[in-house]
Design a protein around this motif. Structure first.
Motif, mmCIF file in Angstrom:
data_model
loop_
_atom_site.group_PDB
_atom_site.id
_atom_site.type_symbol
_atom_site.label_atom_id
_atom_site.label_comp_id
_atom_site.label_asym_id
_atom_site.label_seq_id
_atom_site.Cartn_x
_atom_site.Cartn_y
_atom_site.Cartn_z
ATOM 1 N N TYR A 71 0.809 -1.222 0.000
ATOM 2 C CA TYR A 71 0.000 0.000 0.000
ATOM 3 C C TYR A 71 0.839 1.267 0.000
ATOM 4 O O TYR A 71 0.333 2.353 0.279
ATOM 5 N N GLY A 72 2.122 1.128 -0.301
ATOM 6 C CA GLY A 72 2.964 2.299 -0.486
ATOM 7 C C GLY A 72 3.615 2.845 0.766
ATOM 8 O O GLY A 72 4.140 3.959 0.752
ATOM 9 N N VAL A 73 3.612 2.085 1.854
ATOM 10 C CA VAL A 73 4.266 2.538 3.086
ATOM 11 C C VAL A 73 5.776 2.366 2.947
ATOM 12 O O VAL A 73 6.258 1.332 2.477
ATOM 13 N N ASN A 74 6.530 3.365 3.370
ATOM 14 C CA ASN A 74 7.993 3.315 3.350
ATOM 15 C C ASN A 74 8.465 2.449 4.518
ATOM 16 O O ASN A 74 8.181 2.750 5.680
ATOM 17 N N THR A 75 9.177 1.375 4.218
ATOM 18 C CA THR A 75 9.624 0.432 5.249
ATOM 19 C C THR A 75 11.144 0.446 5.451
ATOM 20 O O THR A 75 11.687 -0.454 6.085
ATOM 21 N N GLU A 76 11.824 1.461 4.931
ATOM 22 C CA GLU A 76 13.292 1.448 4.975
ATOM 23 C C GLU A 76 13.853 1.552 6.390
ATOM 24 O O GLU A 76 15.001 1.168 6.638
ATOM 25 N N TYR A 77 13.061 2.053 7.343
ATOM 26 C CA TYR A 77 13.566 2.218 8.709
ATOM 27 C C TYR A 77 13.209 1.038 9.620
ATOM 28 O O TYR A 77 13.484 1.075 10.814
ATOM 29 N N ILE A 78 12.601 0.006 9.055
ATOM 30 C CA ILE A 78 12.277 -1.172 9.864
ATOM 31 C C ILE A 78 13.557 -1.955 10.164
ATOM 32 O O ILE A 78 14.322 -2.292 9.265
ATOM 33 N N VAL A 79 13.777 -2.226 11.449
ATOM 34 C CA VAL A 79 14.964 -2.963 11.901
ATOM 35 C C VAL A 79 14.656 -4.457 11.839
ATOM 36 O O VAL A 79 13.563 -4.896 12.194
ATOM 37 N N ARG A 80 15.613 -5.237 11.370
ATOM 38 C CA ARG A 80 15.431 -6.688 11.290
ATOM 39 C C ARG A 80 16.231 -7.376 12.382
ATOM 40 O O ARG A 80 17.400 -7.077 12.612
ATOM 41 N N GLY A 81 15.570 -8.307 13.054
ATOM 42 C CA GLY A 81 16.219 -9.062 14.127
ATOM 43 C C GLY A 81 15.179 -9.582 15.106
ATOM 44 O O GLY A 81 13.979 -9.324 14.974
#
Length: 339
Positions: A71-81
């Protein structure tokens, strides 16, 4: 305009239709969560919506991210772990049987996140608005500290901060909520509450109101809004007003106080398809309206219309456009087919 929201996105599992948990051998799966729902609304309205959380590196974590990207949400700041995605089970109520929500979110990646996981200076670069809810600090661990640090960083970056009080008794006590939310609210410009949250968190309640009996004294919420604004210096206080006739039928309205005027929206009589995310869709609509420069009355009318439409949509996310919301806010609520 760039808007950042921060919280937990969860896997939502539920029986189809109105089946009860104990009746089924399969469930449908979607994703949702308070601040994620707000981000999706804003992305659908054409804004740059950035969602921040922490998710595992495995496929379920990726599926959650994909649901936002769709839906076009920017996810670049999501931390993985971390190890797991939180889950909630939802059983839809009908008539006099209320809906039921069961959480399985302990030890989720975001609940066990640490302050050093998030580079708030980078996240808030160019940000106009930051939104969070009382659900995120209620996850425990370092989350209260992380939320306070996020609010401080947002203010330092010049962003407006909004917070939906969203008290969840299954996650923390009223005393825990009061202590943490009192600190967070020092940095909040726009406070969002429902007809119960102000009482649960801060002990501020409207007179002559019986929520369980379906009787709201709307005028009494003027005092609630003013007390909240006076206590914390909020620039605006929004209170959603839900009169629950039964699980399928609710009346829905809101009040927006801007420090001078008390503006009530029109009230909608709703037949509910899915009420989860109703408050989040109000928050998303309000943020969009205020960032778009709408005056107080138009802003609350837009937010309530957006939320009214969400109650007709399956899943957490509000799948409506600005045009659809404005048509309803403008008085076109007949539900007639559009050809």
């Amino acid at each position: 305009m760039k808007v950042v929201t921060f919280g937990e996105i969860m896997l939502r599992l539920e029986p189809e239709g109105y089946f009860r948990f104990v009746q089924v051998d399969k469930m449908t799966s979607t994703f949702g969560g308070g601040e994620a729902n707000v981000a999706v609304s804003l992305a659908n309205y054409g804004m740059e919506a950035c969602y921040v959380t922490k998710l595992p590196k495995h496929e379920i974590g990726q599926a959650a991210i994909n649901s936002l990207r769709r839906y076009g949400v920017n996810t670049e700041y999501i931390v993985r772990g971390g190890e797991r995605v939180g889950i909630y089970y939802n059983e839809r109520g009908a008539s006099q049987r209320g809906s039921k929500c069961i959480y399985d979110r302990a030890h989720s990646s975001i609940a066990e996140a640490k302050p050093e996981d998030f580079d708030w200076a980078a996240i808030f670069k160019g940000c106009s608005w930051f939104h969070l809810t009382g659900i995120t600090p209620a996850l425990g661990g370092s989350m209260p500290q992380v939320c306070i640090e996020a609010c401080k960083a947002a203010k330092a970056a010049g962003a407006t901060v909004s917070c939906d009080l969203n008290y969840r008794g299954k996650l923390w006590t009223r005393e825990q909520a009061r202590q943490t939310m009192t600190e967070i609210c020092k940095y909040v410009d726009v406070c969002i509450s429902n007809e119960e949250d102000a009482k649960d968190v801060f002990g501020i309640e409207a007179e002559n109101t019986d929520i369980n009996g379906g009787k709201l004294n709307k005028e009494g919420y003027k005092s609630v809004a003013k007390q909240l604004a006076d206590k914390f210096g909020f620039k605006k206080v929004a209170i959603t007003l839900r009169t629950s006739i039964n699980a399928n039928r609710n009346n829905w309205a809101a009040l927006l106080y801007d420090g001078k005027d008390y503006c009530f929206s029109k009230e909608y009589e709703m037949y509910i398809v899915d009420r989860v995310g109703g408050g989040d869709s109000f928050g998303g609509g309000l943020i969009y309206a205020l960032l778009s420069g709408k005056p107080t009355q138009e802003a609350v009318d837009f937010a309530v219309a957006a939320s009214c439409l969400k109650h007709t949509i399956e899943g957490d996310y509000n799948m409506v456009s600005v045009d659809e919301v404005e048509k309803l806010a403008g008085g076109n609520g007949s539900g007639r087919i559009q050809r």
